[in-house]
Design a protein around this motif. Sequence first.
Motif, PDB file in Angstrom:
ATOM      1  N   ASN A 113       0.707  -1.072   0.028  1.00 39.15           N
ATOM      2  CA  ASN A 113       0.202  -0.067  -0.246  1.00 39.15           C
ATOM      3  C   ASN A 113       0.882   1.403  -0.105  1.00 39.15           C
ATOM      4  N   ASN A 114       2.114   1.158  -0.243  1.00 36.67           N
ATOM      5  CA  ASN A 114       2.899   2.137  -0.369  1.00 36.67           C
ATOM      6  C   ASN A 114       3.073   2.984   0.883  1.00 36.67           C
ATOM      7  N   GLU A 115       2.811   2.547   1.990  1.00 34.11           N
ATOM      8  CA  GLU A 115       3.054   3.270   3.321  1.00 34.11           C
ATOM      9  C   GLU A 115       4.359   3.792   3.333  1.00 34.11           C
ATOM     10  N   LEU A 116       4.343   5.180   4.031  1.00 35.12           N
ATOM     11  CA  LEU A 116       5.931   5.797   4.257  1.00 35.12           C
ATOM     12  C   LEU A 116       6.204   5.633   5.757  1.00 35.12           C
ATOM     13  N   ILE A 117       5.209   5.164   6.701  1.00 35.84           N
ATOM     14  CA  ILE A 117       5.255   5.322   8.059  1.00 35.84           C
ATOM     15  C   ILE A 117       4.473   3.620   8.602  1.00 35.84           C
ATOM     16  N   THR A 118       4.999   2.951   8.996  1.00 30.39           N
ATOM     17  CA  THR A 118       4.438   1.801   9.685  1.00 30.39           C
ATOM     18  C   THR A 118       4.774   1.782  11.489  1.00 30.39           C
ATOM     19  N   GLY A 119       4.970   0.869  12.072  1.00 29.87           N
ATOM     20  CA  GLY A 119       5.225   0.837  13.493  1.00 29.87           C
ATOM     21  C   GLY A 119       4.955  -0.516  14.086  1.00 29.87           C
ATOM     22  N   GLY A 120       4.850  -0.562  15.163  1.00 33.63           N
ATOM     23  CA  GLY A 120       4.541  -1.694  16.179  1.00 33.63           C
ATOM     24  C   GLY A 120       3.536  -1.468  17.312  1.00 33.63           C
ATOM     25  N   SER A 121       2.958  -2.417  17.444  1.00 35.21           N
ATOM     26  CA  SER A 121       1.876  -2.514  18.601  1.00 35.21           C
ATOM     27  C   SER A 121       1.884  -3.701  19.677  1.00 35.21           C
ATOM     28  N   GLU A 138       4.158   2.579  18.531  1.00 41.97           N
ATOM     29  CA  GLU A 138       5.198   3.366  18.131  1.00 41.97           C
ATOM     30  C   GLU A 138       5.293   3.183  16.649  1.00 41.97           C
ATOM     31  N   SER A 139       5.242   4.313  16.102  1.00 39.83           N
ATOM     32  CA  SER A 139       5.685   4.573  14.652  1.00 39.83           C
ATOM     33  C   SER A 139       7.146   4.352  14.168  1.00 39.83           C
ATOM     34  N   CYS A 140       7.280   4.136  12.947  1.00 42.64           N
ATOM     35  CA  CYS A 140       8.728   4.438  12.367  1.00 42.64           C
ATOM     36  C   CYS A 140       8.489   4.694  11.116  1.00 42.64           C
ATOM     37  N   GLN A 141       9.369   5.298  10.387  1.00 44.13           N
ATOM     38  CA  GLN A 141       9.558   5.553   8.920  1.00 44.13           C
ATOM     39  C   GLN A 141      10.014   4.572   8.315  1.00 44.13           C
ATOM     40  N   ILE A 142       9.506   4.174   7.201  1.00 43.06           N
ATOM     41  CA  ILE A 142       9.984   2.939   6.392  1.00 43.06           C
ATOM     42  C   ILE A 142      11.266   3.164   5.647  1.00 43.06           C
ATOM     43  N   GLU A 143      12.397   2.515   5.940  1.00 47.16           N
ATOM     44  CA  GLU A 143      13.577   2.997   5.604  1.00 47.16           C
ATOM     45  C   GLU A 143      13.946   1.918   4.461  1.00 47.16           C
ATOM     46  N   ASN A 144      13.353   0.871   4.573  1.00 39.55           N
ATOM     47  CA  ASN A 144      13.646  -0.259   3.477  1.00 39.55           C
ATOM     48  C   ASN A 144      12.249  -0.631   2.981  1.00 39.55           C
ATOM     49  N   ARG A 145      12.351  -0.972   1.696  1.00 43.05           N
ATOM     50  CA  ARG A 145      10.910  -1.415   0.859  1.00 43.05           C
ATOM     51  C   ARG A 145      11.239  -3.175   0.971  1.00 43.05           C
ATOM     52  N   ASN A 146      11.951  -3.744   1.713  1.00 41.83           N
ATOM     53  CA  ASN A 146      12.109  -5.151   1.801  1.00 41.83           C
ATOM     54  C   ASN A 146      11.502  -5.653   3.035  1.00 41.83           C
ATOM     55  N   VAL A 147      10.744  -6.716   2.880  1.00 38.80           N
ATOM     56  CA  VAL A 147       9.982  -7.018   4.104  1.00 38.80           C
ATOM     57  C   VAL A 147      10.760  -7.774   5.386  1.00 38.80           C
ATOM     58  N   GLN A 154      14.056  -2.876  11.786  1.00 36.01           N
ATOM     59  CA  GLN A 154      13.379  -2.091  12.274  1.00 36.01           C
ATOM     60  C   GLN A 154      12.223  -2.402  13.411  1.00 36.01           C
ATOM     61  N   LEU A 155      11.415  -3.388  12.579  1.00 34.12           N
ATOM     62  CA  LEU A 155      10.040  -3.808  13.534  1.00 34.12           C
ATOM     63  C   LEU A 155      10.643  -4.695  14.432  1.00 34.12           C
ATOM     64  N   ALA A 156      11.448  -5.764  14.065  1.00 35.35           N
ATOM     65  CA  ALA A 156      11.743  -6.568  15.605  1.00 35.35           C
ATOM     66  C   ALA A 156      12.384  -5.770  16.609  1.00 35.35           C
ATOM     67  N   PRO A 157      13.533  -5.114  16.385  1.00 34.86           N
ATOM     68  CA  PRO A 157      13.836  -4.402  17.364  1.00 34.86           C
ATOM     69  C   PRO A 157      12.942  -3.504  18.233  1.00 34.86           C
ATOM     70  N   LEU A 158      12.051  -2.703  17.318  1.00 32.00           N
ATOM     71  CA  LEU A 158      11.103  -2.086  17.989  1.00 32.00           C
ATOM     72  C   LEU A 158       9.996  -2.756  18.794  1.00 32.00           C
ATOM     73  N   GLY A 159       9.685  -3.851  18.538  1.00 26.74           N
ATOM     74  CA  GLY A 159       8.906  -4.919  19.413  1.00 26.74           C
ATOM     75  C   GLY A 159       9.512  -5.281  20.711  1.00 26.74           C
ATOM     76  N   LEU A 160      10.902  -5.353  20.696  1.00 26.17           N
ATOM     77  CA  LEU A 160      11.843  -5.609  21.913  1.00 26.17           C
ATOM     78  C   LEU A 160      11.720  -4.279  22.762  1.00 26.17           C
ATOM     79  N   LYS A 161      11.873  -3.047  22.178  1.00 28.82           N
ATOM     80  CA  LYS A 161      11.780  -1.652  23.108  1.00 28.82           C
ATOM     81  C   LYS A 161      10.621  -1.588  23.377  1.00 28.82           C
ATOM     82  N   LEU A 162       9.248  -1.843  22.825  1.00 32.32           N
ATOM     83  CA  LEU A 162       8.006  -1.722  23.483  1.00 32.32           C
ATOM     84  C   LEU A 162       7.854  -2.671  24.444  1.00 32.32           C
TER      85      LEU A 162
END
Length: 179
Positions: A113-121, A138-147, A154-162
């Motif tokens: 969906n060409n999101e520029l921002i995602t995050g974790g919950s 917490e949101s984060c800017q998508i820095e890489n278009r590869n899943v 970004q997202l796994a480390p964000l999970g640990l932070k949350l």
Amino acid sequence: MTRVMIVGQKWLAEQLLNYCLENQIYVVAVAAPSVNDRLAVAANRFDIPVRIAPIQLDSNDVPNDTDLILCAHAHCYVTTEARKKSRLGALGYHPSLLPAYRGKNAIQAALDNNELITGGSLYWLDDGWDTGQVFLQESCQIENRNVRELWVKQLAPLGLKLFAEAFKDLNGNISIKSN
């Protein structure tokens, strides 16, 4: 002292286990999809009981003295009975800004969906898939278009932070229970 059970797999679940051990959070058991998963291997090193739950976590998998179930990269369903057996319920991490992009393909859906921002919950598990009450986001800017890169960098480390933030917020004062 809060007694937790960790349900999950791979890097995120293993790192959550390490975080708990380093911060004197008592881990009563873990549940991983296989005996070879990083979470199961790490738990065995510390003599923490390991349950194998590739599809579903049932109440008989949850030790009687569990205060909180933590789901980190968990793809198994945590039943109502399992959540009720835990004094405070189950808190899970999902790599999107819920309620957007539920399910296993949340990261790919955000990219499609060409999101520029995602995050974790972090959210309280209920009977649906990624449908419970959100606890932290917490949101984060998508820095890489590869899943994979987006997850790993970004997202796994964000999970640990949350999860770490949740322990600071909860700090024995957990009053919400969602089943």
